[in-house]
Write a protein that holds these residues in place. Structure first.
Motif, short mmCIF file in Angstrom:
data_model
loop_
_atom_site.label_atom_id
_atom_site.label_comp_id
_atom_site.label_asym_id
_atom_site.label_seq_id
_atom_site.Cartn_x
_atom_site.Cartn_y
_atom_site.Cartn_z
N PRO A 136 0.80 -1.18 0.05
CA PRO A 136 -0.20 0.06 0.04
C PRO A 136 0.81 1.22 0.10
N ASP A 137 1.99 1.26 0.75
CA ASP A 137 2.78 2.74 0.75
C ASP A 137 3.51 2.67 -0.52
N GLU A 138 4.02 1.72 -1.17
CA GLU A 138 4.60 1.90 -2.52
C GLU A 138 3.46 2.35 -3.61
N VAL A 139 2.43 1.86 -3.66
CA VAL A 139 1.45 2.46 -4.48
C VAL A 139 0.92 4.07 -4.30
N ARG A 140 0.86 4.22 -2.91
CA ARG A 140 0.27 5.33 -2.42
C ARG A 140 1.48 6.54 -2.99
N GLU A 196 13.95 7.18 -2.94
CA GLU A 196 13.57 5.93 -2.64
C GLU A 196 12.86 4.91 -3.63
N LEU A 197 12.42 5.56 -4.45
CA LEU A 197 11.78 4.71 -5.75
C LEU A 197 12.93 4.03 -6.32
N ILE A 198 13.92 4.46 -6.62
CA ILE A 198 14.88 3.96 -7.26
C ILE A 198 15.55 2.83 -6.72
N ALA A 199 15.62 2.72 -5.51
CA ALA A 199 16.10 1.57 -4.48
C ALA A 199 15.28 0.53 -4.74
N LEU A 291 23.57 5.21 -7.94
CA LEU A 291 23.15 4.00 -8.67
C LEU A 291 24.34 2.85 -8.45
N ASP A 292 25.56 3.54 -8.47
CA ASP A 292 26.52 2.59 -7.95
C ASP A 292 26.65 1.98 -6.71
N ASP A 293 26.05 2.68 -5.59
CA ASP A 293 25.87 2.18 -4.20
C ASP A 293 24.86 1.12 -4.42
N ILE A 307 12.25 -0.57 -16.16
CA ILE A 307 11.67 0.15 -14.81
C ILE A 307 12.77 0.90 -13.93
N VAL A 308 13.68 0.32 -14.08
CA VAL A 308 14.58 1.31 -13.09
C VAL A 308 15.09 2.30 -13.87
N ALA A 309 15.38 2.20 -15.10
CA ALA A 309 15.57 3.41 -15.92
C ALA A 309 14.49 4.77 -15.76
N ARG A 310 13.17 3.97 -15.47
CA ARG A 310 12.38 5.16 -15.35
C ARG A 310 12.35 5.91 -14.13
N ALA A 311 12.66 4.91 -13.10
CA ALA A 311 12.60 5.68 -11.71
C ALA A 311 13.86 6.55 -11.65
N VAL A 312 14.96 6.28 -12.28
CA VAL A 312 16.12 7.25 -12.41
C VAL A 312 15.70 8.54 -13.26
N GLU A 313 14.95 8.12 -14.41
CA GLU A 313 14.41 9.47 -14.97
C GLU A 313 13.37 10.64 -14.10
N MET A 314 12.65 9.80 -13.20
CA MET A 314 11.70 10.55 -12.44
C MET A 314 12.53 11.31 -11.46
#
Length: 433
Positions: A136-140, A196-199, A291-293, A307-314
């Motif tokens: 729920p937290d991630e979707v919110r 947080e979303l990238i991770a 990203l390296d970390d 999907i990770v690339a989209r989070a990075v671009e956000m």
């Protein structure tokens, strides 16, 4: 069933959780894929023909209707082409604020795709509501980020869907300082959520599926490409948008109402993974270190890393919106006066799903004599079919039909295809006996 002997057909009549309507047909003979077609069967929308005879402002407002998810992209490519014909150079303020507005579209589109369309596939759910019961937290968080993207678009465009704020030379209206300050407060919170979303996306169970493909995107001399740049590939392509037609060819296939596209006779990839593959050095140093970390390595040959690339671009979009509005002051003249004249011009920008190329010929009254629009989904369609054949074969053709069907849908959704952006007028030939 033995992998070497399987023969049969798989039909996915309606692809779920994609924008628009399409279908997938696969024929397997003796353990090999003999035929695979990704069918787009929506009626052609004829936008290019509908634009003929319209004024330049009509074009900018009309092309926003091509897509409800990425209307800003269509407007930005159109206004770039039109301004090149009219000989108008937008002011630095206009260029900066258009980039901010475009960042809003990247934010809302990428967040929608990650949380509502793609993540359920990686986590084994058949829908976002089902996933929301356990996450729920991630979707919110995803819905908040999508809403923030819509708020950015609305600030400049008057509304978040089919905005109406862009005109040749700039904007009809400059947001006031109070509205921008309130928006910036949301951007600060959103930037931390994007971090947080990238991770979170990096921690998803992403299948290993490296493939060989050509990444095509814009490249800017200094910035991560959004509103401008040259068209490049990771195989040495480097051309001006005006030369697009010399290297890229669209063609019709019997099973689709959208055209396919090739670069020098071969499929290619556009979109967030292609952009990141070609522009990793344009990311801020702190983001590359992040990203390296996390152990995330680009360039990547695994399409599921999109999907990770989209989070990075956000994160890029939010950081850029904050940077460009730091010392915000409304422009006294939000748009320049534009002459009325004819000519031919092109515009190419980075829609959330990849490069979006427009070409217009205007007559002496600055009305459209000819229009051509090449959306990213049609450019990716040949690459999607190539990916499906390779990914399903690696997944295992001996698996049952339901498993193959679900994996095929996952591959397609990973591209975030915007199927309704089929704008071309198809050639029609009738043979009568």
């Amino acid at each position: 069933m033995n992998h070497d002997t399987r023969t049969g057909e798989i039909h996915v009549p309606i692809l779920a959780r994609v924008e628009g309507e399409g279908a997938l047909d696969i024929r397997i003979e003796a353990g090999r894929i003999e035929a695979l077609t990704l069918r787009i069967f929506e009626p052609p929308r004829l936008f290019e023909k509908l634009l003929e005879g319209r004024s330049s402002q009509d074009v900018i407002d009309s092309v926003a209707r091509i897509c409800g998810i990425c209307p800003v992209a269509y407007q930005m490519s159109a206004v770039a082409a039109i301004e090149s014909i009219l000989g108008v150079a937008p002011s630095p303020w206009v260029e900066a604020m258009r980039r901010v507005m475009y960042c809003g579209e990247w934010l809302q589109s990428h967040s929608l795709h990650i949380h509502l369309l793609a993540a359920p596939d990686f986590l084994g759910y058949d829908s976002a509501p089902a996933m929301a019961r356990d996450y729920p937290d991630e979707v919110r968080r995803g819905l908040r980020l999508q809403g923030l993207g819509n708020a950015i678009i609305r600030t400049f465009g008057g509304r978040s869907v089919h905005p109406v704020g862009i005109c040749p030379g700039g904007f009809f209206h400059a947001p006031d300082s109070a509205a921008m300050q309130a928006l910036r407060q949301q951007l600060v919170t959103g930037l931390e959520e994007a971090r947080e979303l990238i991770a979170w996306t990096a921690g998803l169970p992403i299948p290993e599926d490296d493939q060989d493909f050509v990444s095509v995107s814009l490249r800017h001399p200094s910035d991560y490409p959004i509103t401008a740049g040259r068209i490049v590939s990771d195989r040495g392509l480097d051309i001006a948008p005006a030369d697009f037609e010399e290297r890229f060819r669209e063609f019709q296939v019997p099973h689709s109402t959208a055209l396919h596209a090739q670069l020098d006779g071969h499929p290619y990839l556009v979109g967030p993974l292609a952009r990141l593959n070609n522009n990793l050095d344009r990311l801020p140093e702190a983001l590359r270190q992040r990203l390296d970390d996390l152990g995330i390595h680009f360039p990547s040959r695994n399409m599921f890393h999109s999907i990770v690339a989209r989070a990075v671009e956000m994160h890029v979009a939010l950081a850029e919106a904050l940077r460009l509005t730091e010392d915000y002051a409304p422009a006294g003249e939000p748009h320049a006066e534009t002459p009325v004249r004819g000519g031919v011009g092109v515009g190419c920008t980075e829609a959330p799903r990849g490069i979006l190329w427009h070409r217009y010929a205007l007559d002496g009254d600055a009305r459209v004599a000819e229009a051509r629009i090449v959306p990213p989904t049609s450019q990716n369609q040949a690459r999607m079919e190539e990916d499906l054949a390779a990914s399903l074969t690696r997944f295992g053709l001996e698996r049952d039909d339901d498993a193959l069907r679900l994996h095929g849908e996952m591959v397609i959704r990973n591209y975030d295809p915007c199927i309704s952006c089929a704008t071309h007028f198809l050639d029609f030939h009738a043979v009568r006996k």
